[in-house]
Design a protein around this motif. Structure first.
Motif, PDB file in Angstrom:
ATOM      1  N   SER A 343       0.823  -1.203   0.000  1.00 45.54           N
ATOM      2  CA  SER A 343       0.000   0.000   0.000  1.00 45.54           C
ATOM      3  C   SER A 343       0.863   1.261   0.000  1.00 45.54           C
ATOM      4  CB  SER A 343      -0.915  -0.009   1.225  1.00 45.54           C
ATOM      5  OG  SER A 343      -1.734   1.141   1.250  1.00 45.54           O
ATOM      6  N   GLY A 344       1.868   1.314   0.875  1.00 41.93           N
ATOM      7  CA  GLY A 344       2.706   2.498   0.967  1.00 41.93           C
ATOM      8  C   GLY A 344       3.465   2.781  -0.319  1.00 41.93           C
ATOM      9  N   ILE A 345       4.075   1.735  -0.893  1.00 39.96           N
ATOM     10  CA  ILE A 345       4.829   1.920  -2.140  1.00 39.96           C
ATOM     11  C   ILE A 345       3.892   2.299  -3.283  1.00 39.96           C
ATOM     12  CG2 ILE A 345       6.236   0.731  -3.861  1.00 39.96           C
ATOM     13  CD1 ILE A 345       7.409  -0.937  -1.562  1.00 39.96           C
ATOM     14  N   GLY A 346       2.742   1.643  -3.350  1.00 44.03           N
ATOM     15  CA  GLY A 346       1.769   1.956  -4.403  1.00 44.03           C
ATOM     16  C   GLY A 346       1.274   3.395  -4.314  1.00 44.03           C
ATOM     17  N   MET A 347       0.979   3.855  -3.099  1.00 47.58           N
ATOM     18  CA  MET A 347       0.535   5.234  -2.927  1.00 47.58           C
ATOM     19  C   MET A 347       1.637   6.214  -3.297  1.00 47.58           C
ATOM     20  SD  MET A 347      -1.907   5.378   0.455  1.00 47.58           S
ATOM     21  CE  MET A 347      -0.675   4.774   1.589  1.00 47.58           C
ATOM     22  N   LEU A 348       2.875   5.889  -2.945  1.00 49.97           N
ATOM     23  CA  LEU A 348       4.003   6.769  -3.259  1.00 49.97           C
ATOM     24  C   LEU A 348       4.156   6.933  -4.775  1.00 49.97           C
ATOM     25  CD1 LEU A 348       6.510   8.412  -2.534  1.00 49.97           C
ATOM     26  CD2 LEU A 348       7.783   6.254  -2.347  1.00 49.97           C
ATOM     27  N   VAL A 349       4.104   5.815  -5.502  1.00 51.44           N
ATOM     28  CA  VAL A 349       4.242   5.875  -6.958  1.00 51.44           C
ATOM     29  C   VAL A 349       3.091   6.661  -7.580  1.00 51.44           C
ATOM     30  CG1 VAL A 349       4.260   4.491  -9.072  1.00 51.44           C
ATOM     31  CG2 VAL A 349       5.571   3.728  -7.072  1.00 51.44           C
ATOM     32  N   ALA A 350       1.858   6.325  -7.180  1.00 58.01           N
ATOM     33  CA  ALA A 350       0.689   7.002  -7.749  1.00 58.01           C
ATOM     34  C   ALA A 350       0.686   8.492  -7.429  1.00 58.01           C
ATOM     35  CB  ALA A 350      -0.590   6.343  -7.235  1.00 58.01           C
ATOM     36  N   PHE A 351       1.060   8.828  -6.186  1.00 60.27           N
ATOM     37  CA  PHE A 351       1.030  10.236  -5.786  1.00 60.27           C
ATOM     38  C   PHE A 351       2.131  11.027  -6.483  1.00 60.27           C
ATOM     39  CE2 PHE A 351       0.873  13.897  -2.983  1.00 60.27           C
ATOM     40  CZ  PHE A 351      -0.473  13.963  -2.677  1.00 60.27           C
ATOM     41  N   THR A 352       3.263  10.395  -6.743  1.00 60.53           N
ATOM     42  CA  THR A 352       4.345  11.071  -7.462  1.00 60.53           C
ATOM     43  C   THR A 352       3.916  11.387  -8.896  1.00 60.53           C
ATOM     44  OG1 THR A 352       6.005   9.930  -6.117  1.00 60.53           O
ATOM     45  CG2 THR A 352       6.756  10.897  -8.175  1.00 60.53           C
ATOM     46  N   VAL A 353       3.311  10.418  -9.562  1.00 61.49           N
ATOM     47  CA  VAL A 353       2.806  10.649 -10.922  1.00 61.49           C
ATOM     48  C   VAL A 353       1.688  11.689 -10.896  1.00 61.49           C
ATOM     49  CG1 VAL A 353       1.736   9.574 -12.936  1.00 61.49           C
ATOM     50  CG2 VAL A 353       3.451   8.313 -11.613  1.00 61.49           C
ATOM     51  N   TRP A 354       0.826  11.608  -9.896  1.00 58.58           N
ATOM     52  CA  TRP A 354      -0.255  12.580  -9.699  1.00 58.58           C
ATOM     53  C   TRP A 354       0.327  13.994  -9.622  1.00 58.58           C
ATOM     54  CZ3 TRP A 354      -4.018  11.787  -4.933  1.00 58.58           C
ATOM     55  CH2 TRP A 354      -4.842  12.907  -4.777  1.00 58.58           C
ATOM     56  N   THR A 355       1.362  14.159  -8.838  1.00 61.23           N
ATOM     57  CA  THR A 355       1.992  15.472  -8.680  1.00 61.23           C
ATOM     58  C   THR A 355       2.598  15.953  -9.995  1.00 61.23           C
ATOM     59  OG1 THR A 355       2.508  14.964  -6.370  1.00 61.23           O
ATOM     60  CG2 THR A 355       3.736  16.769  -7.389  1.00 61.23           C
ATOM     61  N   ALA A 356       3.292  15.064 -10.691  1.00 59.72           N
ATOM     62  CA  ALA A 356       3.924  15.439 -11.965  1.00 59.72           C
ATOM     63  C   ALA A 356       2.876  15.868 -12.996  1.00 59.72           C
ATOM     64  CB  ALA A 356       4.753  14.264 -12.486  1.00 59.72           C
ATOM     65  N   CYS A 357       1.793  15.107 -13.072  1.00 59.71           N
ATOM     66  CA  CYS A 357       0.735  15.449 -14.040  1.00 59.71           C
ATOM     67  C   CYS A 357       0.038  16.757 -13.662  1.00 59.71           C
ATOM     68  CB  CYS A 357      -0.273  14.307 -14.124  1.00 59.71           C
ATOM     69  SG  CYS A 357       0.390  12.795 -14.853  1.00 59.71           S
ATOM     70  N   SER A 358      -0.104  16.997 -12.370  1.00 60.52           N
ATOM     71  CA  SER A 358      -0.693  18.265 -11.919  1.00 60.52           C
ATOM     72  C   SER A 358       0.193  19.436 -12.326  1.00 60.52           C
ATOM     73  CB  SER A 358      -0.875  18.254 -10.395  1.00 60.52           C
ATOM     74  OG  SER A 358      -1.798  17.268 -10.002  1.00 60.52           O
ATOM     75  N   ALA A 359       1.508  19.246 -12.223  1.00 57.03           N
ATOM     76  CA  ALA A 359       2.439  20.302 -12.615  1.00 57.03           C
ATOM     77  C   ALA A 359       2.333  20.582 -14.118  1.00 57.03           C
ATOM     78  CB  ALA A 359       3.866  19.894 -12.250  1.00 57.03           C
ATOM     79  N   VAL A 360       2.233  19.512 -14.907  1.00 57.73           N
ATOM     80  CA  VAL A 360       2.098  19.679 -16.359  1.00 57.73           C
ATOM     81  C   VAL A 360       0.813  20.413 -16.693  1.00 57.73           C
ATOM     82  CG1 VAL A 360       1.789  18.446 -18.544  1.00 57.73           C
ATOM     83  CG2 VAL A 360       3.519  17.668 -16.904  1.00 57.73           C
ATOM     84  N   TYR A 361      -0.275  20.026 -16.036  1.00 56.82           N
ATOM     85  CA  TYR A 361      -1.559  20.677 -16.319  1.00 56.82           C
ATOM     86  C   TYR A 361      -1.524  22.151 -15.925  1.00 56.82           C
ATOM     87  CZ  TYR A 361      -6.490  21.794 -16.433  1.00 56.82           C
ATOM     88  OH  TYR A 361      -7.694  22.395 -16.735  1.00 56.82           O
ATOM     89  N   ALA A 362      -0.908  22.452 -14.770  1.00 58.45           N
ATOM     90  CA  ALA A 362      -0.839  23.832 -14.309  1.00 58.45           C
ATOM     91  C   ALA A 362      -0.060  24.713 -15.283  1.00 58.45           C
ATOM     92  CB  ALA A 362      -0.197  23.893 -12.928  1.00 58.45           C
ATOM     93  N   LYS A 363       0.954  24.138 -15.946  1.00 63.44           N
ATOM     94  CA  LYS A 363       1.797  24.936 -16.849  1.00 63.44           C
ATOM     95  C   LYS A 363       1.268  24.975 -18.276  1.00 63.44           C
ATOM     96  CE  LYS A 363       6.040  24.077 -14.215  1.00 63.44           C
ATOM     97  NZ  LYS A 363       7.390  23.450 -14.202  1.00 63.44           N
ATOM     98  N   THR A 364       0.586  23.912 -18.700  1.00 61.08           N
ATOM     99  CA  THR A 364       0.184  23.824 -20.109  1.00 61.08           C
ATOM    100  C   THR A 364      -1.326  23.792 -20.317  1.00 61.08           C
ATOM    101  OG1 THR A 364       0.220  21.391 -20.141  1.00 61.08           O
ATOM    102  CG2 THR A 364       2.303  22.540 -20.577  1.00 61.08           C
ATOM    103  N   GLY A 365      -2.065  23.407 -19.278  1.00 59.53           N
ATOM    104  CA  GLY A 365      -3.507  23.269 -19.452  1.00 59.53           C
ATOM    105  C   GLY A 365      -3.886  22.065 -20.290  1.00 59.53           C
ATOM    106  N   ASP A 366      -2.972  21.134 -20.469  1.00 60.15           N
ATOM    107  CA  ASP A 366      -3.207  19.937 -21.283  1.00 60.15           C
ATOM    108  C   ASP A 366      -4.272  19.056 -20.634  1.00 60.15           C
ATOM    109  OD1 ASP A 366      -3.115  17.730 -22.876  1.00 60.15           O
ATOM    110  OD2 ASP A 366      -0.990  17.287 -22.575  1.00 60.15           O
ATOM    111  N   SER A 367      -5.356  18.812 -21.345  1.00 62.93           N
ATOM    112  CA  SER A 367      -6.456  18.012 -20.788  1.00 62.93           C
ATOM    113  C   SER A 367      -6.031  16.580 -20.521  1.00 62.93           C
ATOM    114  CB  SER A 367      -7.656  18.035 -21.743  1.00 62.93           C
ATOM    115  OG  SER A 367      -7.292  17.485 -23.004  1.00 62.93           O
ATOM    116  N   ALA A 368      -5.090  16.066 -21.295  1.00 66.17           N
ATOM    117  CA  ALA A 368      -4.606  14.707 -21.067  1.00 66.17           C
ATOM    118  C   ALA A 368      -3.924  14.599 -19.709  1.00 66.17           C
ATOM    119  CB  ALA A 368      -3.633  14.301 -22.176  1.00 66.17           C
TER     120      ALA A 368
END
Length: 500
Positions: A343-368
């Motif tokens: 659970s801990g490792i899975g949450m860490l991986v998912a949350f890291t990707v979540w953060t990266a995608c949030s950063a991309v969306y904040a800078k580009t507005g990319d719907s994907a």
């Protein structure tokens, strides 16, 4: 090797299981009395469902007085469980929940605040009491072979209450006019504790509680009926002797100073730290962002329509329940520590990707990128479901000796509530100030969490409820010598080197 050389020896200790008498190997559903016991367990699960219903119904309406009343009640909860018993304690809690819900639902339209707050206080008392007694009764009456799964299921049905509350309030807000739109779902809080109150005395009392009160004959009758299917088998006698012997040893060794027993021994101190860490991790691993502020999170990725947000929230709640319920059946197959780590490792991986995608969306507005964040939220909760919804309570109650089990569960609830305060009052400030950058705080928390689980958590799969004490207390464990023993081996130094 000469005789002098052989005299150089090393003393080592191993925890070795003794052979328990054979038990009935049939599945539980093929054993009439055990089947009857487990078919009554859902009545105990209603304690968690009631809490989920109440939490979902009033999400966002918590006030500091409500939190204060929660903590005031928690101090007395273990005494209700230990003095009145698990069944009567649950019944008392149900009565208070029904009374509180009735007062809230009947609050005068002209001045509802006073009655509503009074009802909230009474209901908070009741729900805290029943939620502290139900898991104790479940874990103490279940067959050793099924204890882990049955107790872990308990806390997963919190989601069932949350789902019922969400859809009930949705329906009443649309179809019912005026005050009835909130009075009806508030009054419906009486339903689940009402059912539980009627059914609770159909269930047996905890054999361990009965033995602690000197009622050995009643305890053995219960064990014989449900764990021996009416026959006083060798296994039943072995189990009874282990429980009664262990409780006697606990009583002889424990302090009579109440809460001090929680920290009196190294083993108990380790238990308390594990309970505190488990409570905090269960609430502060990033899951609080969605639990309390899903709307704000979805706003950061462009999902602002309230209907869409409501649909996502409803779907996420159902998904969380299904995942956590499924994982509850893995606790004895995979192990508790392993599930925590996955659970801990899975949450860490998912949350890291979540953060990266949030950063991309904040800078580009990319719907994907926004869609990827939504996918990561579901994956994050899938990983969380491997452990935290179910094991937070079941792991807590099974690592504790009977003498401090009720107090230890209360300690878990206290720190769960404190973590909830953090989620409620710190997260909104972080989200408003830092937006997606606030997620880095939880990435750091998840890294620490994984390390703590790997190096500090104790695996409890296998031993009986009494024998788990050996994993924490070693040769000083207050366990009757029926199930496991600490064996001292004497080996020569050369033999020790060969073993290594």
């Amino acid at each position: 090797m000469n005789d002098d050389k052989k005299a150089e020896v090393v003393h080592t200790e191993d925890v070795v299981p003794l052979q328990a008498p054979p038990e009935d190997e049939r599945p539980w559903y093929k054993q009439p009395e055990l089947r009857k016991l487990y078919l009554m367990m859902p009545f105990l699960f209603l304690g968690s469902t009631t809490l989920g219903y109440d939490g979902s119904l009033l999400n966002g309406l918590q006030t500091m007085p409500a939190w204060q009343s929660c903590f005031a009640v928690l101090v007395f909860t273990p005494y209700v469980a230990d003095l009145c018993g698990r069944r009567l304690g649950t019944a008392i809690g149900c009565c208070l929940v029904i009374l509180g819900a009735a007062i809230q639902a009947s609050a005068k339209a002209s001045n509802p605040d006073t009655m509503f707050l009074a009802g909230r206080f009474i209901m908070g008392m009741g729900s805290n009491i029943s939620n502290a007694t139900c898991p104790l009764l479940i874990t103490e009456v279940a067959h050793p072979r099924h204890r882990g799964k049955v107790t872990t299921i308990y806390n997963t049905v919190w989601y069932v209450g949350a789902i019922l509350a969400a859809w009930t309030t949705f329906g009443t807000l649309i179809h019912l006019p005026g005050d009835l739109s909130w009075r009806l779902p508030t009054g419906l809080q009486c339903a689940m504790p009402g059912i539980q109150l009627v059914a609770i005395f159909l269930l047996p009392e905890s054999p361990r509680w009965l033995i602690s009160k000197g009622q050995h004959a009643k305890a053995k009758t219960i064990l014989t009926k449900y764990h021996g299917n009416g026959s006083e088998t060798n296994f039943v006698c072995w189990e009874f002797n282990e429980i009664s012997g262990t409780l006697k040893l606990e009583k002889m060794a424990s302090a009579e100073s109440g809460w001090y027993e929680m920290v009196r021994t190294p083993g108990n101190r380790k238990r308390c730290l594990l309970i505190i860490l488990t409570a905090i991790f269960s609430q502060c691993s990033g899951n609080g962002l969605v639990s309390y502020y899903l709307s704000a999170v979805l706003n950061t990725i462009g999902i602002t329509n309230s209907s869409n947000q409501a649909a996502i929230n409803g779907g996420l709640t159902i998904w969380c329940w299904l995942v956590s319920l499924g994982c509850a059946f893995l606790v004895d197959r995979v192990g508790r520590r392993t599930l925590f780590l996955i659970s801990g490792i899975g949450m860490l991986v998912a949350f890291t990707v979540w953060t990266a995608c949030s950063a991309v969306y904040a800078k580009t507005g990319d719907s994907a990128a926004g869609s990827a964040v939504l996918a990561m939220i579901f994956l994050f909760y899938s990983a969380a479901g491997f452990a935290w919804p179910g094991l937070t309570v079941s792991y807590t109650v099974e690592i504790l000796p009977f003498k401090i089990r009720a107090k230890g569960l209360t300690l878990c609830f206290v720190f769960t509530s404190l973590a909830g305060i953090f989620n409620q009052y710190v997260n909104p400030v972080g989200l408003e100030t830092l937006a997606w950058k606030f997620y880095f705080v939880y990435i750091a928390v998840l890294v620490i969490e994984c390390l703590v689980i790997y190096f500090y958590y104790v695996e409890t799969r296998g031993p009986t409820l009494e024998e788990i004490a050996i994993l924490f207390d070693g040769k000083n464990a207050n366990v009757a010598g029926n199930g496991m023993q600490v064996v001292q081996r004497v080996v020569t130094i050369d033999e020790e080197k060969n073993e290594k």
